[in-house]
Design a protein around this motif. Structure first.
Motif, PDB file in Angstrom:
ATOM      1  N   GLU A 280      28.742  -8.997  16.224  1.00  0.00           N
ATOM      2  CA  GLU A 280      28.006  -7.742  16.063  1.00  0.00           C
ATOM      3  C   GLU A 280      26.496  -7.994  16.087  1.00  0.00           C
ATOM      4  OE1 GLU A 280      31.253  -5.094  13.525  1.00  0.00           O
ATOM      5  OE2 GLU A 280      29.735  -6.281  12.458  1.00  0.00           O
ATOM      6  N   THR A 286      31.893  -4.972  20.497  1.00  0.00           N
ATOM      7  CA  THR A 286      33.071  -4.393  21.150  1.00  0.00           C
ATOM      8  C   THR A 286      33.660  -5.351  22.188  1.00  0.00           C
ATOM      9  OG1 THR A 286      31.681  -3.299  22.809  1.00  0.00           O
ATOM     10  CG2 THR A 286      32.225  -2.045  20.818  1.00  0.00           C
ATOM     11  N   ALA A 291      37.026  -8.269  19.114  1.00  0.00           N
ATOM     12  CA  ALA A 291      38.341  -7.636  18.990  1.00  0.00           C
ATOM     13  C   ALA A 291      39.353  -8.597  18.386  1.00  0.00           C
ATOM     14  CB  ALA A 291      38.811  -7.147  20.357  1.00  0.00           C
ATOM     15  N   ARG A 294      38.577  -8.995  14.703  1.00  0.00           N
ATOM     16  CA  ARG A 294      39.058  -7.832  13.943  1.00  0.00           C
ATOM     17  C   ARG A 294      40.564  -7.941  13.707  1.00  0.00           C
ATOM     18  NH1 ARG A 294      36.141  -3.619  12.696  1.00  0.00           N
ATOM     19  NH2 ARG A 294      34.088  -3.354  13.674  1.00  0.00           N
ATOM     20  N   GLN A 312      40.844  -0.247   7.625  1.00  0.00           N
ATOM     21  CA  GLN A 312      39.463   0.045   7.988  1.00  0.00           C
ATOM     22  C   GLN A 312      38.932  -0.922   9.038  1.00  0.00           C
ATOM     23  OE1 GLN A 312      37.729   2.809   7.052  1.00  0.00           O
ATOM     24  NE2 GLN A 312      39.754   3.338   6.229  1.00  0.00           N
ATOM     25  N   LEU A 315      40.940  -0.042  12.550  1.00  0.00           N
ATOM     26  CA  LEU A 315      40.802   1.287  13.182  1.00  0.00           C
ATOM     27  C   LEU A 315      39.902   1.289  14.416  1.00  0.00           C
ATOM     28  CD1 LEU A 315      40.767   3.744  10.149  1.00  0.00           C
ATOM     29  CD2 LEU A 315      42.379   3.735  12.068  1.00  0.00           C
ATOM     30  N   PRO A 316      38.786   0.560  14.444  1.00  0.00           N
ATOM     31  CA  PRO A 316      37.968   0.564  15.666  1.00  0.00           C
ATOM     32  C   PRO A 316      38.710   0.090  16.908  1.00  0.00           C
ATOM     33  CG  PRO A 316      36.693  -0.287  13.825  1.00  0.00           C
ATOM     34  CD  PRO A 316      38.109  -0.161  13.344  1.00  0.00           C
ATOM     35  N   LEU A 317      39.708  -0.740  16.733  1.00  0.00           N
ATOM     36  CA  LEU A 317      40.483  -1.177  17.899  1.00  0.00           C
ATOM     37  C   LEU A 317      41.272  -0.011  18.483  1.00  0.00           C
ATOM     38  CD1 LEU A 317      41.821  -4.654  16.689  1.00  0.00           C
ATOM     39  CD2 LEU A 317      39.899  -4.178  18.218  1.00  0.00           C
ATOM     40  N   ARG A 318      41.756   0.852  17.631  1.00  0.00           N
ATOM     41  CA  ARG A 318      42.464   2.028  18.120  1.00  0.00           C
ATOM     42  C   ARG A 318      41.498   3.006  18.762  1.00  0.00           C
ATOM     43  NH1 ARG A 318      44.205   6.815  14.264  1.00  0.00           N
ATOM     44  NH2 ARG A 318      41.941   6.906  14.407  1.00  0.00           N
ATOM     45  N   ARG A 319      40.341   3.222  18.124  1.00  0.00           N
ATOM     46  CA  ARG A 319      39.377   4.183  18.658  1.00  0.00           C
ATOM     47  C   ARG A 319      38.815   3.706  19.990  1.00  0.00           C
ATOM     48  NH1 ARG A 319      37.690   4.799  13.060  1.00  0.00           N
ATOM     49  NH2 ARG A 319      35.983   3.322  13.378  1.00  0.00           N
ATOM     50  N   ALA A 320      38.696   2.383  20.123  1.00  0.00           N
ATOM     51  CA  ALA A 320      38.180   1.846  21.383  1.00  0.00           C
ATOM     52  C   ALA A 320      39.254   1.746  22.446  1.00  0.00           C
ATOM     53  CB  ALA A 320      37.581   0.459  21.144  1.00  0.00           C
TER      54      ALA A 320
END
Length: 511
Positions: A280, A286, A291, A294, A312, A315-320
């Motif tokens: 980051e 990303t 990934a 995460r 928590q 979740l960004p893996l799903r959103r991405a």
């Protein structure tokens, strides 16, 4: 066969020995420059390593070692992109160039050990490629050519550490490969191996100047997957991570090992979190390394009974809309985090996503999760174990013991809960209650968390002390010290047991 033979080919890196005559004086400097290029490779800069090797090769046009190392670097690059086959032909071309250069030198001097070593190593890279592409027969033929060259070097120079390393790997893997691989070896007329002799050669090569990194990689593979000695495997895993912090590969390999084979969930999470933070900071939050970090962090938190924190992170893996195996595995873990908190409906939605993915193993696990929900008692026990761990970490032994007993009542199949109940029973002098528990724990196959086995051995040693069988207790404590699953608490307890016979009064004082 794939892991063993690929490991055999992988290990044949940096096989270089001084040549004869006037050229010998210049070679140490040449090899030093090669090594600097390889350090780039192992620090995750494959393109930089290839460029530097090409520059060195332009100055030393007839040196087969440089051509071989280019093939090796390209092979590492190829393996990080398994779904791309366009590099295969280029890798084969580079292998043939190294072989051609070696052949030319051997035509002038059949005793040129450097050329023999480089040619053997090039055949090793070819074997590694073929195994990576599941071409077992081609890989076996290349491995046999490799062995022939190394045997020739050993005949000319029995003390050559590089030849011994490569032959040691052949010895080891040819002895430990599964039955199917041994049948193929027999059909192709390949010589057998010797596990103990091979392992000794691999361990000795870890101190080599030129191929110590490859030796470290091999020692990790050997101890983690074949010798099933996670404590010893942790040493090279940590060493590679410390030496090459620029490549997330080593950190994530270490995190996986600490999580899956040692059960050190908090330590694993810390390593993965550091990778994620670094990515980051680099603006690559990303990217693929982030990934994977995460995913690793989320799984460690989940196994540490922290489902909310795991969700928590994941979740960004799903959103991405992460693609492929990473996305499918993240979906499965998200589902599990919700189910462990009692939200079966929310979990099922994630399981369905995972079940529709392309990863066969994740798909199988997701389908099973959809068909068979976790029992209510198992869910409750997981929550209680999480609370019990936190109490133990805070030093509240009594509350931790109470929570573990409640967890065992909710889910009698929990080995961790039964272990901690048995520990509390021994502490309170309840030998007859603890005895059958310890018998079950010691006989359990592949318990989870993995360190349950080591703790069970410690408690059994304490039971021997309480029975007056001091000699048996000392043997038990010694076994714990040989494999403490990297837990300082276990080491301290076993060391104390070696010094003094266990008794509830002494245990209470220690607490």
């Amino acid at each position: 066969m794939k892991r063993g033979a690929a490991a055999l080919a992988l290990a044949l890196a940096h096989l270089a020995a001084p040549a004869e005559g006037a050229r010998a004086a210049a070679l140490p400097e040449l090899d030093r420059r090669y090594r600097q290029a390889l350090d780039l490779l192992y620090d995750g800069q494959a393109d930089g390593a290839l460029a530097r090797l090409a520059r060195i090769g332009a100055e030393a046009e007839d040196d087969p070692v440089g051509a071989y190392l280019e093939a090796l670097a390209l092979c590492w690059k190829l393996e990080q992109r398994p779904d791309v086959s366009t590099l295969d032909r280029e890798l084969e071309r580079r292998v043939q160039r190294a072989v051609g250069l070696a052949d030319a030198r051997l035509g002038r001097d059949p005793d040129d050990r450097r050329a023999l070593l480089a040619r053997g190593a090039a055949h090793g890279v070819a074997s590694r490629l073929y195994l990576f592409r599941l071409k077992s027969r081609d890989a076996a033929r290349a491995a046999e050519r490799m062995r022939t060259d190394l045997m020739a070097v050993q005949a000319r120079e029995p003390g050559n550490v590089d030849a011994r390393f490569g032959l040691g790997l052949y010895d080891y893997y040819m002895d430990v490969l599964p039955r199917g691989a041994k049948v193929l070896r027999f059909l192709m007329g390949m010589p057998g191996g010797d596990r103990r002799r091979g392992l000794a050669a691999i361990e000795a090569a870890a101190a080599s100047t030129l191929h110590d990194v490859e030796a470290q990689v091999q020692l990790y593979e050997v101890y983690a997957f074949y010798e099933e000695d996670p404590d010893r495997a942790l040493v090279p895993a940590r060493a590679l991570h410390a030496r090459y912090p620029g490549w997330a590969l080593w950190a994530l390999k270490r995190a996986e090992h600490e999580r899956d084979r040692l059960g050190l969930y908090a330590a694993s999470a810390a390593v993965a979190r550091a990778v994620l933070e670094t990515e980051e900071e680099r603006g690559a939050g990303t990217g693929p390394a982030a990934a994977l970090a995460r995913l690793s962090l989320g799984e460690s938190l989940l196994l540490d009974q922290r489902p909310g924190e795991a969700r928590q992170v994941l979740l960004p893996l799903r959103r991405a809309a992460a693609a492929g195996a990473v996305g499918a595995r993240a979906a499965f873990l998200l589902g599990r985090s919700l189910e462990l908190e009692g939200d079966r409906e929310g979990a099922a939605a994630h399981y369905r996503t995972a079940a529709s993915g392309g990863d066969k193993e994740v798909r199988r696990r997701a389908q099973r999760a959809l068909a068979t929900p976790l029992a209510a008692g198992e869910v409750k026990a997981g929550q209680l174990i999480g609370q019990a761990r936190r109490a133990r970490e805070a030093g509240d032994v009594a509350e931790s013991a109470r929570l573990f007993r409640a967890a065992l009542e909710s889910w009698p199949r929990s080995l961790e809960a039964e272990l901690r109940v048995a520990e509390d029973e021994l502490h309170r002098g309840l030998v007859q209650e603890a005895r059958p528990r310890l018998r079950r724990l010691v006989e359990a196959e592949r318990p989870q968390p993995p360190w349950v086995a080591a703790w069970a051995r410690l408690l059994r040693a304490r039971l021997h002390d309480m029975d007056g069988a001091r000699a048996d207790a000392v043997v038990g404590y010694r076994h714990v010290l040989e494999a403490p699953f990297a837990q300082d608490e276990l080491r301290r307890a076993a060391t104390e047991g070696m010094r003094h016979a266990y008794g509830p009064a002494r245990d209470a004082k220690a607490r």
